[in-house]
Scaffold this active site. Structure first.
Site, mmCIF file in Angstrom:
data_model
loop_
_atom_site.group_PDB
_atom_site.id
_atom_site.type_symbol
_atom_site.label_atom_id
_atom_site.label_comp_id
_atom_site.label_asym_id
_atom_site.label_seq_id
_atom_site.Cartn_x
_atom_site.Cartn_y
_atom_site.Cartn_z
ATOM 1 N N SER A 47 4.602 2.270 7.924
ATOM 2 C CA SER A 47 4.510 1.201 7.284
ATOM 3 C C SER A 47 5.420 0.870 6.234
ATOM 4 C CB SER A 47 3.137 1.531 6.072
ATOM 5 O OG SER A 47 1.714 1.851 6.840
ATOM 6 N N HIS B 297 0.850 -1.139 -0.041
ATOM 7 C CA HIS B 297 0.045 -0.074 -0.177
ATOM 8 C C HIS B 297 0.801 1.464 0.002
ATOM 9 C CE1 HIS B 297 0.260 0.009 4.545
ATOM 10 N NE2 HIS B 297 0.475 1.128 4.341
ATOM 11 N N ASP C 67 0.270 -7.642 1.830
ATOM 12 C CA ASP C 67 0.516 -6.049 1.667
ATOM 13 C C ASP C 67 1.934 -6.053 1.597
ATOM 14 O OD1 ASP C 67 0.256 -3.630 1.671
ATOM 15 O OD2 ASP C 67 -0.205 -3.280 3.671
#
Length: 470
Positions: free
Chosen positions: A200, A97, A127
């Protein structure tokens, strides 16, 4: 006794690290900031509503014509994330993402060096994304550890680029293991180490400096860290990265069955010793059908490993090499059977349509109340109304008593019951016979195979005691 207690406290204090500075100094050069740039279409400029004939009509028309090109011009959007280098030749791991839909990806190193990166492959299911940068010399890198060895309470350190503020370190413990959020292959380490937006894709280290997780998500009402962060376990990430590195895509094993967990009442209805395994609800065309698997089989062992539930089976199958022939142990009619299945590839089969329902002639219209359900055999009218298909066979749920176990377990009008006691049923008499058989066998429940919009699932309902004669 007091002396013993004091010694125990001293030992615990000594296990706590005095500082994480050495670890941060050693491994920070391999942790990177990732900046992405994406071209997005302009949603449109100002469009004032002016009444026709208004003295401002000409003014706004000229303003719109003069600035129209600028208002409709595409604009650039940027995003920030983190990542880490896993090889001296420049492979970088981050979250999918972080780089999804990006036109340009820039990797910034701890010393300020910036390099353009290209995408080697992505896996939205976990992911994870793998990038590649080209550097003039070997790059500092980190290695994966065994996430299965991480224990609840172990110290962990998160590194990354939180809130776009640049390199940052936070420490905490492993709060929980094997967390599932929403994905099929989820295996998250939960940690209270501060993780915020921008973290992230960054690494979660153990105290040996091994990456045990990739920081991926936070659970927060306001978007900030409240001590609940999630890192995808390194043992999942390693397998994904290896495939992306070799093939540029994932290649997961595919068994070809629909499954659900075995509940306590299902186990009792099927006369199983314990509620474990994966209950097969449907077998479309594919490897499982070729191997002889059937709806109603319970998978209890896959390739030499015990299967406790559906989540575990899905992960085991997905982690198995495509084309490998494996031994699968199923429970069928109370007995173990060993089947050999040659796995297909999940990515190629995800669009497969389940096998059609079995055909047969329908009975004359008749309704009866059983186990809190008002049931009717399939009729042409019901077939058309519920879009059951020309060859639909079974009993249609016409109504459900809202005070019944059937309602509590999710049965609703329009459902189609195709099996009872793991035998096909096409008439009310057949269902009553299956209920009688279950009661005579001393079982408290009977297992029904229920289809809704073609999707099958098993439901165990308590069998009714026969009414007293008057």
């Amino acid at each position: 006794m007091l002396a013993v207690a004091m010694l125990a406290q001293t030992a615990t204090a000594q296990d706590r690290p005095n500082s994480f500075a050495d670890l941060a100094d050693k491994f920070s050069p391999a942790v990177v900031n990732i900046t992405t740039s994406t071209t997005v279409a302009n949603a449109g400029g100002m469009n004032p509503i002016v009444p026709e004939g208004s003295p401002f009509e000409d003014f706004f028309r000229e303003f719109r014509d003069r600035n129209g090109d600028q208002e409709n011009r595409p604009r650039r959007s940027s995003a920030l994330g983190s990542g880490f280098v896993i090889s001296e030749d420049g492979y970088v791991v981050t979250n999918n993402h972080v780089i999804e839909s990006a036109d340009e990806i820039t990797v910034e190193f701890f010393n300020g060096t910036e390099l353009d990166a290209k995408v080697i492959g992505t896996d939205p299911k976990t992911d994870i994304a793998l990038l590649k940068v080209e550097a003039e010399g070997p790059l500092p890198f980190v290695t994966f550890g065994d996430s299965d060895k991480s224990r609840v309470g172990d110290w962990v350190v998160a590194m990354g680029n939180p809130l776009g503020q640049g390199f940052s370190v936070s420490a905490g413990i492993v709060s929980a293991r094997n967390r599932a959020l929403s994905g099929t292959y989820d295996d998250y380490i939960q940690t209270d180490a501060a993780i915020n937006r921008g973290n992230s894709g960054g690494p979660l280290f153990n105290l040996d400096g091994e990456v045990v997780g990739v920081n991926t998500a936070i659970l927060s009402p306001n978007g900030g860290s409240i001590g609940i962060g999630f890192s995808m376990a390194s043992n999942v990430v390693k397998r994904v990265v290896e495939q992306l590195q070799e093939f540029g895509e994932t290649r997961r094993g595919w068994l070809g069955v629909r499954i659900q967990d075995v509940t306590d009442d299902m186990a009792e209805a099927m006369d199983l010793q314990e509620a474990r395994g994966a209950l097969i609800t449907d077998v479309p065309e594919g490897p499982a059908m070729d191997a002889g698997m059937k709806s109603g089989d319970v998978i209890v062992e896959f390739d030499g490993t015990q299967v406790d539930d559906t989540r575990e089976l899905v992960r085991q199958v997905g982690n198995t090499t495509v084309g490998k022939t494996v031994r699968v142990v199923v429970l069928r009619d109370g007995k173990e059977e060993v089947l050999k299945v040659t796995l297909g590839r999940r990515e190629q089969a995800e669009g497969a349509i389940p096998a059609a329902q079995p055909g047969g002639e329908t009975e004359a219209p008749d309704e009866r109340e059983l186990m809190g359900l008002t049931l009717s055999p399939v009729t042409p009218e019901l077939t058309e109304q519920l879009e059951l298909g020309e060859n639909a066979e079974g009993l249609v749920v016409v109504d459900v008593d809202e005070m019944s176990d059937a309602y509590e377990k999710g049965l609703r009008a329009g459902d189609l019951i195709t099996e009872a006691g793991q035998q096909k049923v096409a008439s009310l008499e057949e269902l009553e016979a299956r209920i009688t058989d279950a009661r005579d066998a001393g079982r408290k429940s009977i297992l029904l195979l229920v289809r809704r919009a073609g999707d099958p699932r098993f439901v165990a309902l308590p069998v009714e005691e026969p009414a007293d004669a008057n």
